[in-house]
Write a protein that holds these residues in place. Structure first.
Motif, PDB file in Angstrom:
ATOM      1  N   PHE A 176       0.852  -1.190   0.000  1.00  0.00           N
ATOM      2  CA  PHE A 176       0.000   0.000   0.000  1.00  0.00           C
ATOM      3  C   PHE A 176       0.888   1.240   0.000  1.00  0.00           C
ATOM      4  CE2 PHE A 176       0.427   1.747   4.284  1.00  0.00           C
ATOM      5  CZ  PHE A 176       1.049   0.695   4.947  1.00  0.00           C
ATOM      6  N   PRO A 177       0.336   2.370  -0.407  1.00  0.00           N
ATOM      7  CA  PRO A 177       1.165   3.578  -0.449  1.00  0.00           C
ATOM      8  C   PRO A 177       1.293   4.195   0.948  1.00  0.00           C
ATOM      9  CG  PRO A 177      -1.007   4.075  -1.284  1.00  0.00           C
ATOM     10  CD  PRO A 177      -1.012   2.623  -0.940  1.00  0.00           C
ATOM     11  N   LYS A 178       2.513   4.212   1.444  1.00  0.00           N
ATOM     12  CA  LYS A 178       2.739   4.900   2.721  1.00  0.00           C
ATOM     13  C   LYS A 178       2.641   6.409   2.477  1.00  0.00           C
ATOM     14  CE  LYS A 178       6.882   4.884   4.205  1.00  0.00           C
ATOM     15  NZ  LYS A 178       8.168   4.269   4.511  1.00  0.00           N
ATOM     16  N   VAL A 179       3.218   6.835   1.373  1.00  0.00           N
ATOM     17  CA  VAL A 179       3.163   8.247   0.976  1.00  0.00           C
ATOM     18  C   VAL A 179       2.673   8.280  -0.468  1.00  0.00           C
ATOM     19  CG1 VAL A 179       4.497  10.322   0.552  1.00  0.00           C
ATOM     20  CG2 VAL A 179       5.072   8.853   2.487  1.00  0.00           C
ATOM     21  N   PHE A 180       1.724   9.139  -0.728  1.00  0.00           N
ATOM     22  CA  PHE A 180       1.227   9.299  -2.101  1.00  0.00           C
ATOM     23  C   PHE A 180       0.983  10.785  -2.312  1.00  0.00           C
ATOM     24  CE2 PHE A 180      -0.867   6.952  -5.660  1.00  0.00           C
ATOM     25  CZ  PHE A 180      -1.195   8.046  -6.396  1.00  0.00           C
ATOM     26  N   VAL A 181       1.829  11.418  -3.097  1.00  0.00           N
ATOM     27  CA  VAL A 181       1.734  12.860  -3.281  1.00  0.00           C
ATOM     28  C   VAL A 181       1.652  13.166  -4.773  1.00  0.00           C
ATOM     29  CG1 VAL A 181       2.828  15.081  -2.899  1.00  0.00           C
ATOM     30  CG2 VAL A 181       3.067  13.296  -1.197  1.00  0.00           C
ATOM     31  N   ILE A 182       0.691  14.003  -5.128  1.00  0.00           N
ATOM     32  CA  ILE A 182       0.622  14.485  -6.510  1.00  0.00           C
ATOM     33  C   ILE A 182       0.859  15.983  -6.506  1.00  0.00           C
ATOM     34  CG2 ILE A 182      -0.840  14.787  -8.525  1.00  0.00           C
ATOM     35  CD1 ILE A 182      -2.244  12.280  -7.895  1.00  0.00           C
ATOM     36  N   ASP A 183       1.772  16.411  -7.349  1.00  0.00           N
ATOM     37  CA  ASP A 183       2.022  17.841  -7.506  1.00  0.00           C
ATOM     38  C   ASP A 183       1.088  18.359  -8.596  1.00  0.00           C
ATOM     39  OD1 ASP A 183       2.900  20.355  -7.941  1.00  0.00           O
ATOM     40  OD2 ASP A 183       5.027  19.868  -7.934  1.00  0.00           O
ATOM     41  N   GLU A 184       0.003  18.987  -8.172  1.00  0.00           N
ATOM     42  CA  GLU A 184      -0.990  19.425  -9.144  1.00  0.00           C
ATOM     43  C   GLU A 184      -0.498  20.586  -9.999  1.00  0.00           C
ATOM     44  OE1 GLU A 184      -3.765  17.929  -9.730  1.00  0.00           O
ATOM     45  OE2 GLU A 184      -4.069  16.656  -7.981  1.00  0.00           O
ATOM     46  N   LEU A 185       0.550  21.240  -9.564  1.00  0.00           N
ATOM     47  CA  LEU A 185       1.120  22.309 -10.397  1.00  0.00           C
ATOM     48  C   LEU A 185       1.878  21.718 -11.571  1.00  0.00           C
ATOM     49  CD1 LEU A 185       2.598  25.124  -8.184  1.00  0.00           C
ATOM     50  CD2 LEU A 185       0.701  25.227  -9.733  1.00  0.00           C
TER      51      LEU A 185
END
Lengths: 553, 398, 195
Positions: C111-120
């Motif tokens: 599973f994703p411990k960290v999941f970050v999307i840079d919307e910029l």
């Protein structure tokens, strides 16, 4: 290739898909083709292991000799009826000896059909969980599926379920559902690691690899079982879920773990400039196909506990270097300290390090020589336990290299333990590297000042009056000479984590020391010769290092 | 101007008329910016400017985007006045003035209304049989003069000159200098190219522009614009565009080229020259070039109205009010004057609207096409027009 | 030798230009009068007064991402990194982790411990959605990324992405999912199969 051919007798050959393949004595068809860089699909065969011939992927059609025919029913396209026919019996290329003049086909319709069928059989109960499998991207199942099957699964029923995420030991996790029972790992443990801790139980759908009762996978070559595993059944707990292999780039390097000097592939993420793993690089002269666990995990030291900036001692009573000077001109501070010791006529000691490359050590030796020393101490990591497989008792990769460099410069190397054991009190000790085997407290007793040009934090760096960060093996090129005397050069893999090349620091250091001693900017003939000699020396030595030809295969 | 007026009075009236015409121009120019954007939006099926808003009485007012020109002006005033390095600072500062001043000067000869008699604003005036204005009244049941006008009228025209229209041409010719100087002083090859193009184009069209108006001048027999307007007073059929239709078309084309606007805007051709001769201008200096362009648009429309559309004349409106056959709707002198000035403004606005329509309908010509149009079509045609007019006039007189 | 180009043939009125200009003027004038003297909504005005009026987005508009939830509220994502591999803008950062001992999903999934999307950085191409084998990432929220003054505000992490609802308000996916260990899970496992 690595073995010279006797020129007298013409080498026997056989043909594979119309191509002439030379035969070494004792070669199987698969091995002879492998030597020529031709890959006949295979799972269970490994050049360093015995032949099991149990995966049946390498079936080829041998048309010479007595061809055995199997009766089959074949559909007649014209009438739609099945008629009796024969097909040739296929032979496993890994087990069939290559005989001179044989006519072998690995790409014939019969052979391709067999590859397709075997591939489909192996994937029947495979969970196809590539998205969460670390092998994805370098998995033989994926490669051969594209090459030989490229077809959808025809089995509609639920696949057989088996144990998953079984911890075999501190390093290895086993997933029986992904396992194709090639027994490579079992054979590796038995034949190479000489520790038959793995075996297989049950048969057919229930077949799985198990540990010997009461044992865990805990010998020194456990990561090799993951390396030989052609699928994602065995995964390394160290690398598990850290990265996807398609994000990684690979650079050839040399292991810095011991005096064996195993050839490695260093896998790194170019976006992060971070090493993720080391893999053995085939070199029959050095490590054949293998590496030990400690060597494979030695990539960690590149990123862990690194000395990130100039540091000074926090001992009571130590002279404080102002922050401004410490961070902007630490080399000048160091040069002045060395010059100060020389001016006071106190004794000065230079410590080379067997854990660092010949280039770094040569720079130190030349610095010592320029300052009139012909005796240099040699430090290194303390010895570790060796074995008769790969591990050398000497934990240092380059003792032979430093010794060769010293004898070339007509200098004497003395063990660093002498620093502590002899009654001499030193005015200052310049220690290359942070690897050491001495008691640091005793060392501090034996010297008034201690300066370190090293890579890692730790006891020695903490005790030093001034410690400057330098580059590790992964960030700069260099040469290691192993215990056999083979010099193997390596180049930088990742961008610098911290610091400068030690050779560059030492190069500027000698000029600054001499300038401090002169007290003027007058011409410094010795310094100029030094830098010139160093530059030309490293440039000419590194590329011509012996054994480099074998290294890149 | 009559000698009987004192110098002080003359100055006062001149200042008053200047203020009026300048006020008119300064009011119309920002409106033109708005009209330009709004009109183009309408032509192109867009909404157009509508964002600039002002908060009054707790509500946001947008006035159909009318606030945009004011926002634009404010922006231009506060913008950095940038002079490129290596530019000729003096000429660079001077060029916008040289561009704007002649454009404004040309407006001085435009008669925007008839002579006004301030003492008789409430009376109904008419021309006596001798051609002298007099107060009209019903004398023995017939409309006729009852008393002479007590005071000399004031022409609603900043400068009543014998040279008349020639002043307009002379002033217009100076406009070239501004554009060329701006291009030269900017130390920018695009500016220089733009300046050269402007000079070439304007000098060429200056010739045609003058020649196209020779025909009407022959018809009117005077150089004084106010005389021309009076000449056209008898009916709509004596207006210039009826008598000289070819001259009107030629004049309109040549004058549009003279203003350097689309489709003749190669001097500032954005696709090739960034911004042409005013590439290196910002703030209010750019604003002046911009403003000069709109003043030229107004001037062109005013001249066209004067020459071809009867100036301030309104059909059927005489000095004494509307006269249709036997019907007479008497109006006081003040109302008649106001209507006539209003009529003039409407004509000017209509002609401006026409220019904007052309500007948003046609794409830009190539430079060689512009020059060919001038020298190979407009100029010969205007010469032909002069000759024909001359022959007709001679034939009519004989 | 070039290829001879046929010049366009022009009629006499076209060459005279003025009739053509008149035609053009008639067209532009007709647009002008129609749009000027009819109500803004009635005319042929094609544009809108943007912030006050907004166009209705098509059904398949790609808005801000969301991570779909399972029945128990955990992300469907198995941290395979297929989305970040497919991402041409490299705006997805994932750190995978393994389920702990005792979790029925242990061994089957990560599973994703960290999941970050840079919307910029995101270019809203939708490749991540295409790449996802688990229907875990979707762009069906219909939301424009709201403006912010700090760049950090555009880094949407796992918790935010899990909370963002679809345009219909759902935080799950319509595609059913059967968990290992659930009674709906179709497989047999070793403990229940009797061998």
């Amino acid at each position: 290739m690595e073995q010279e051919q006797p020129e007298a007798a013409p080498q026997p050959v056989f043909t594979l898909d119309g191509r002439q393949i030379p035969i070494e004595p004792g070669d199987s068809i698969l091995k002879a083709a492998w030597r020529q860089g031709i890959e006949i699909p295979h799972y269970c065969w490994h050049p360093g292991l015995s032949v099991a011939a149990n995966c049946r992927m390498c079936l080829v059609e041998v048309r010479s000799g007595r061809v055995m025919a199997l009766p089959v029913l074949r559909k007649d396209e014209a009438t739609g009826e099945f008629v009796s026919a024969t097909k040739p019996k296929l032979a496993p290329a890994c087990q069939t000896p290559a005989t001179p003049g044989a006519e072998v086909y690995a790409l014939s319709p019969e052979a391709k059909g067999a590859h397709h069928a075997v591939q489909e059989m192996l994937l029947l109960n495979h969970p196809v969980d590539c998205p969460i499998c670390d092998q994805a991207g370098e998995c033989k199942l994926q490669d051969y599926w594209y090459d030989n099957q490229a077809d959808l699964k025809r089995k509609l029923t639920e696949p057989v379920h088996k144990p998953k995420a079984v911890r075999f030991g501190e390093t290895i996790v086993y997933d029986a559902e992904r396992c194709i029972m090639c027994t490579r790992c079992i054979r590796f443990c038995t034949e190479v690691a000489k520790d038959p801790v793995l075996d297989m139980r049950e048969r057919g759908n229930r077949n799985e690899v198990v540990l010997a009762p009461g044992r865990t996978l805990d010998h020194r070559y456990t990561l090799m079982t993951e390396h030989v595993c052609p699928v994602g059944a065995l995964t390394s707990r160290d690398f598990r879920f850290k990265a996807r292999v398609w994000f990684l780039k690979t650079a050839p390097s040399v292991c810095s773990g011991c005096a064996t000097g195993c050839n490695t592939f260093a896998d790194f993420d170019p976006r992060k400039g971070q090493l993720f793993r080391l893999r053995p690089r085939d070199n029959p002269e050095v490590n054949t196909f293998w590496m030990c666990d400690d060597g494979m995990l030695s990539y960690r030291e590149v990123h862990e506990q690194r000395l990130l900036g100039p540091t000074q001692s926090k001992r009571d009573g130590a002279a404080r270097i102002p922050d401004q000077r410490l961070y902007t001109e630490p080399d000048v501070v160091l040069a002045e300290a060395i010059a100060d010791v020389i001016k006071r006529d106190a004794s000065l000691a230079f410590v080379a390090n067997a854990a660092l490359s010949t280039e770094d050590n040569t720079a130190l030796l030349r610095l010592a020589k320029a300052l009139g020393h012909s005796r240099v101490y040699l430090a290194g990591r303390p010895a570790w336990e060796g074995d008769d497989i790969l591990r050398n008792p000497d934990h240092n990769p380059n003792r032979a290299g430093v010794q060769a460099a010293a004898s070339e410069l007509e200098m004497v190397l003395v063990d660093a333990a002498e620093l502590v054991n002899s009654a001499t009190h030193f005015g200052g000790v310049l220690w290359l590297g942070t690897e050491h085997a001495v008691d640091v407290a005793e060392l501090r007793q034996a010297t008034s000042a201690l300066w370190v040009l090293g890579t890692h934090q730790g006891e020695l760096a903490a005790a030093a009056d001034l410690a400057l960060p330098v580059l590790s093996w992964a960030e700069q090129s260099g040469t290691y000479t192993n215990a056999k005397g083979t010099a193997q050069s390596f180049s930088a893999v990742i961008p610098p984590v911290a610091g400068q090349p030690s050779a560059a620091v030492l190069l500027t250091l000698v000029g600054e020391v001499l300038q401090s001693l002169d007290g003027s900017n007058a011409t410094r003939p010795s310094g100029a010769t030094f830098s010139g000699g160093l530059a030309s020396g490293t440039a000419s030595e590194a590329p011509s290092a012996a054994g480099q030809g074998e290294m890149v295969r | 101007m009559s000698a009987s007026l004192s110098v002080g009075q003359a100055l006062m009236t001149a200042a008053g008329k200047s203020t009026f015409i300048l006020g008119l121009v300064f009011a119309i120019a920002p409106l033109l910016v708005w009209a330009e954007r709004r009109q183009s939006a309408m032509i192109q099926d867009r909404v157009g400017p509508h964002r600039a808003s002002i908060r009054l009485f707790g509500r946001e007012w947008r006035f159909l985007g009318l606030l945009h020109p004011f926002a634009d002006s404010l922006k231009m005033v506060w913008k950095e006045d940038f002079v490129p390095p290596g530019a000729d600072k003096i000429l660079h500062a001077f060029a916008p003035w040289i561009s704007l001043a002649p454009a404004l000067l040309g407006l001085a000869i435009i008669p925007f209304g008839p002579a006004i008699y301030f003492e008789h604003l409430g009376d109904t005036l008419m021309l006596s049989p001798e051609g002298v204005p007099c107060v009209a009244g019903l004398a023995s049941g017939v409309l006729g003069c009852t008393a002479a006008a007590s005071q000399l009228g004031t022409e609603l025209q900043v400068a009543t000159l014998d040279a008349g229209i020639l002043v307009f041409f002379a002033a217009g010719g100076l406009g070239v200098v501004g554009a060329a100087l701006g291009g030269y002083a900017s130390n920018n090859k695009y500016s220089l190219l733009g300046g050269m193009r402007a000079a070439g184009q304007m000098v060429s069209y200056e010739v045609t522009l003058g020649l196209t108006l020779v025909g009407p001048l022959l018809v009117f027999g005077t150089l004084r614009p106010e005389e021309m307007v009076r000449w056209q007073s008898s009916s709509i059929f004596t207006w210039g565009f009826v008598l000289q239709p070819l001259a009107f078309v030629l004049y309109f084309v040549a004058a549009m080229a003279e203003t350097k606007r689309v489709p003749f805007d190669v001097p500032e051709g954005e696709s090739e020259l960034v911004g042409g001769y005013f590439t290196e201008y910002s703030g209010m200096k750019f604003g002046m070039f911009f403003f000069a362009e709109y003043v030229e648009v107004i001037g062109l429309a005013a001249i066209a109205a004067t020459f071809f559309f009867g100036g301030w004349q309104i059909p059927l409106l005489t000095d004494a009010g509307f006269v249709v056959g036997q019907l007479h709707l008497p109006l006081s002198h003040g109302w008649v004057t106001a209507l006539r000035v209003g009529g003039f403004v409407v004509k000017v606005l209509a002609l401006i609207w026409l220019q904007l329509m052309v500007r948003w309908s046609l794409p830009r010509f190539r430079y060689d096409q512009i020059m060919r149009l001038c020298w190979r079509y407009l100029l010969p045609l205007s010469l032909v027009n002069i000759v024909i007019t001359f022959l007709v006039i001679v034939w009519l007189r004989s | 030798m070039g290829k001879p180009v046929k010049r366009p043939e022009q009629s006499r009125s076209e060459q005279a230009f003025l009739p053509e200009i008149a035609k053009g003027l008639r067209l532009t004038a007709s647009r002008f009068f129609k749009n000027t003297f009819s109500a803004a909504e009635k005319g042929d005005i094609a544009t809108v007064r943007y912030p006050e009026e907004q166009r209705e987005y098509p059904e398949r508009f790609r808005g801000v991402h969301r991570l779909t939830q399972r029945e128990d509220g955990s992300p469907r994502c198995v941290a395979c990194l297929c989305c970040s591999t497919a991402c041409p803008a490299q705006c997805i950062h994932i750190e995978p982790a393994e389920y702990g001992d005792g979790d029925p999903r242990k061994g089957y999934e990560k599973f994703p411990k960290v999941f970050v999307i840079d919307e910029l950085r995101c270019i809203f191409c939708g490749m991540c959605v295409e790449a996802c084998p688990c229907d875990a990432i979707r762009m069906d929220t219909g939301i424009h990324m709201p403006p912010a003054l700090e760049r950090d505000a555009f880094l949407l992490d796992k918790e935010v992405l899990l909370r963002v609802p679809a345009a219909d308000g759902s935080v799950k996916s319509a595609n059913p999912r059967h968990e290992p260990g659930d009674h709906t899970y179709p497989g047999i496992d070793r403990d229940r199969s009797g061998h």
